[in-house]
Design a protein around this motif. Structure first.
Motif: not given
Lengths: 371, 394
Positions: B218-223
């Motif tokens: 949901i934060s837009g990134v892919s950790p």
């Protein structure tokens, strides 16, 4: 860089205190005293003095045990668990710390009497519903070589029975702390009927005479003497409240294990398990702040203010939560006078106010943290 | 303290003096900004691209002194610091606002587990590259069917004599796409009760049959990633602890993971900057409600920070800290979520833009929502406290 671990001596002191208080001052003792209209037990205080508790902060040269602030917190915490009634905070912690800031023969003699349990003190600061020493208005007017004190104090804890009163009053260029006998002419005391069944008073000073001898520390410089005493008192009160939290919590967890509803112990219900677990977490975290405050007072007293306020702020919120959860998880029985939880709830509320409430101390922390 | 010629300093203070001199000489100016943002972190690893020369220099200099893992033994890449010295180290690093030279799951999680359960040879083989930032590790714990019920792992390892043949799927493998190695829980005995058939295995991410795929959050990134094992070969010597006793290693590691996650909430990572000061960056005057909320968070953060210190001191003094990590994890992460809510509030509409005037504040805020899920949910933490500490019936 203080070390946040209980020393062997502190653990032994706690064990000894617990053993004594469970026998001599359990919650039932507070109930008996309340029912009898008593707010002080001189024999009990004498026993505590004989164990070195009254002199916990009195130098050995003056007959004290001089165990230090962390040790005073250990004792206060154990007293909180059983709601033991004593003038420990007012006399052994606050007054002794104030007197220790002054090195004259009179102060040394007063400290010796504190240590032996032969004198009790009360601290009179509040003039409105909230603790705020800087806002004190009571006047001490110059009169020849001395002063005349006029004004009203309220919420003077242990004030109706104390032998002596430390009074904060305004002088020409600041605040001054006076140490006067409670029976001096012009002092009238009215015992407050407190919810926690402990001693407190409203005290009126009418043109009360005070000499230079009665000034503790220097004129216009009350805080030099009072600030360390307030720090010590606030830390020990925070410790007492954390003991109170632990006491209320212990009763609650025991009840969760034995009370049955719907055919099972109510401690099996996750809704209650998580509430109890959360409360335990809060008490653990607050305990760290208490230990830290004691260590800072002993080792870095000039930098201890934030640590003390952190402890009092946390202890206040934790105690309020502990007693509310205690009543709620006990259900109806928790609301009855026959059950002890109510005593914890009422003492927590008084402790929350005394020497500065949560907001007062959170504000101190915020100022130290730069906002 | 006053120092005069010929005075005898305590060993701790002489360490402080020596360290202070070393830091003064060796910590590059650019590395003295506290490193508060995500892109300031140096994760290391084979494919790591340093964001500046200073970052590389700082890592190399620290690694040479063992200061990336100050408390690890010297032979495994650390500086062998005592608890007292570690406190001094933390204080002196904070004093000059120094960035941490290296962060990694190898340091926080695998290291402690290997130090406890690994053989001397394993420690010598795996730990120094972690300390130098040359190998980056990721964690293969959760699976689609094993979240809070972690011991329900189904990824299986078939015994093939000198190796296990591994098949299955892991999820929430943080930074698996950037990692060089993975430590994973693998079911090596499917007939045993669920806690008793798990082994703790180490596997190269370059091993044939290991594939990884980022998950967009949901934060837009892919950790976070998914990691798939398809007939992957893991040699027998790449086990930590005994076969089918991996759950012990897993639990031990989890206590370190939980402490690591809780530290973020206490605001101890990132120089311990006061929340009020952070909020004041965007609000010239804190409104009364925000300030009151910030005060509450600050009080709690300081007390949780002290609790972390207390447990470290207790454990050094040989006083068991019990199931403290569950408590710290719960308290720290719940607090961290509140802090970030407040930061969003203080940022107002500026905080609502991706890469707007406040940088990645929204992304950071969304990221914290995972704090009370990863490493064991808040509810699992409370259940652990309830059972193991309070002794309430399970």
């Amino acid at each position: 860089m203080v070390k946040l671990v209980m020393t062997e001596e502190e653990t032994m002191l706690a064990d000894m205190a617990r053993g004594f208080l469970d026998g001599a001052a359990p919650v039932g003792k507070l109930r008996e005293m309340r029912d009898a209209g008593m707010t002080h037990d001189a024999a009990l205080w004498k026993e505590m003095a004989d164990m070195g508790w009254a002199g916990v902060l009195v130098p050995e040269a003056a007959g004290g045990s001089d165990m230090g602030f962390a040790a005073a917190n250990v004792i206060a915490r154990e007293m909180g668990k059983t709601l033991a009634v004593s003038p420990f905070l007012s006399t052994a912690v606050i007054a002794a710390t104030a007197l220790r800031q002054v090195s004259d023969t009179r102060a040394t003699a007063a400290l010796a009497k504190i240590a032996s349990g032969d004198v009790t003190y009360a601290l009179a600061v509040d003039e409105s519903v909230k603790f705020d020493p800087d806002a004190v208005q009571m006047q001490a007017k110059r009169d020849g070589n001395g002063f005349r004190l006029s004004g009203k104090k309220q919420f003077v804890v242990d004030g109706s029975l104390a032998d002596r009163v430390l009074v904060l009053a305004r002088t020409d260029n600041g605040l001054t702390l006076f140490d006067i006998p409670a029976d001096r002419a012009g002092v009238s005391r009215e015992a407050s009927s407190m919810i926690d069944a402990r001693d407190a008073a409203r005290i009126t000073f009418e043109n009360v005479e005070a000499t230079g001898e009665d000034v503790l520390g220097a004129v216009d410089s009350a805080m030099d003497v009072l600030k360390p005493a307030l720090n010590a008192g606030q830390a020990a009160l925070a410790a007492e409240m954390t003991g109170l939290s632990a006491g209320a919590f212990g009763m609650t967890v025991d009840y969760l294990k034995e009370r049955k509803q719907f055919g099972v112990e109510i401690g099996r219900f996750q809704a209650l398990q998580h509430r109890a677990a959360h409360l335990w977490c809060e008490i653990e975290v607050t305990s760290s702040a208490i230990l830290n405050a004691g260590r800072m007072l002993d080792e870095e007293p000039d930098n201890a203010e934030m640590a003390v306020s952190l402890a009092k702020a946390r202890a206040t919120n934790t105690a309020i939560l502990a007693v509310q959860e205690g009543v709620q998880m006990h259900g109806g029985i928790g609301m009855t006078d026959a059950f002890d939880m109510g005593f914890y709830m009422k003492r927590a509320r008084v402790g929350a106010e005394w020497l500065g409430d949560y907001s007062y101390h959170a504000e101190v922390v915020a100022k130290h943290r730069g906002f | 303290m006053t120092m005069t010629a010929g005075s005898t300093e305590s060993p701790t203070e002489s360490f402080r003096a020596e360290l202070r001199g070393w830091l003064e000489e060796n910590c590059p100016e650019e590395m003295r900004d506290g490193g508060l943002t995500e892109d300031a972190i140096c994760w290391g690893g084979k494919d790591w691209v340093f964001t500046s020369e200073a970052q590389e220099l700082w890592l190399k200099r620290c690694a040479a002194k063992g200061y990336t893992v100050p408390t690890w033994p010297v032979e495994y890449g650390g500086a062998g610091l005592s608890r007292e010295q570690e406190k001094v180290f933390d204080e002196e690093m904070a004093r000059i606002n120094a960035r941490s030279p290296l962060e990694s799951f190898g340091i926080w999680m695998l290291g402690p587990a290997l130090l406890h359960f690994g053989t001397h040879e394993q420690k010598l083989h795996y730990l120094p590259p972690v300390a130098r930032g040359e190998v980056r590790w990721c964690q293969g714990y959760s699976e689609p069917g094993a979240g809070s019920d972690l011991a329900n792992v189904q990824t299986k390892g078939e015994d093939k004599g000198d190796h296990w043949l591994v098949n299955g799927q892991k999820i929430w493998t943080s930074y698996a796409d950037k990692a060089d190695w993975i430590f994973a829980l693998i079911r090596t005995d499917k007939d045993a009760p669920k806690h008793k058939g798990i082994s703790f295995l180490l596997c190269s991410m370059e091993q044939a049959g290991v594939e990884t795929r980022p998950i967009k959050m949901i934060s837009g990134v892919s950790p976070f990633c998914e990691t798939f094992f398809t007939d992957a070969v893991i040699p027998k010597e790449q086990i930590v602890g005994e076969e089918n006793k991996g759950w012990d290693v897993a639990k031990y590691l989890l206590t370190h993971e939980r402490e690591m996650i809780s530290g973020g909430g206490a605001g101890l990572s990132g120089g311990g900057r006061a929340l009020g000061a952070v909020l004041a960056d965007t609000m010239d005057v804190l409104d009364a409600n925000t300030r009151a909320d910030a005060m509450r968070c600050e009080v709690d953060a300081l007390a949780i920070g002290l609790t972390l210190e207390r447990y470290k001191d207790q454990s050094e003094a040989g006083q068991g800290a019990g199931d403290a990590s569950a408590m710290l994890k719960y308290m720290g992460t719940e607090l961290n979520k509140q802090r970030h809510e407040l930061m969003m509030n203080a940022g107002g509409s500026d905080a609502l833009e991706w890469d707007g005037p406040l940088g990645n504040r929204a992304g950071d805020w969304l990221r914290t929502k995972a704090n009370s899920i990863e490493g064991g949910t808040s509810e699992v933490m409370l259940s652990i406290v309830s059972r193991r500490v309070l002794g309430l019936p399970g």
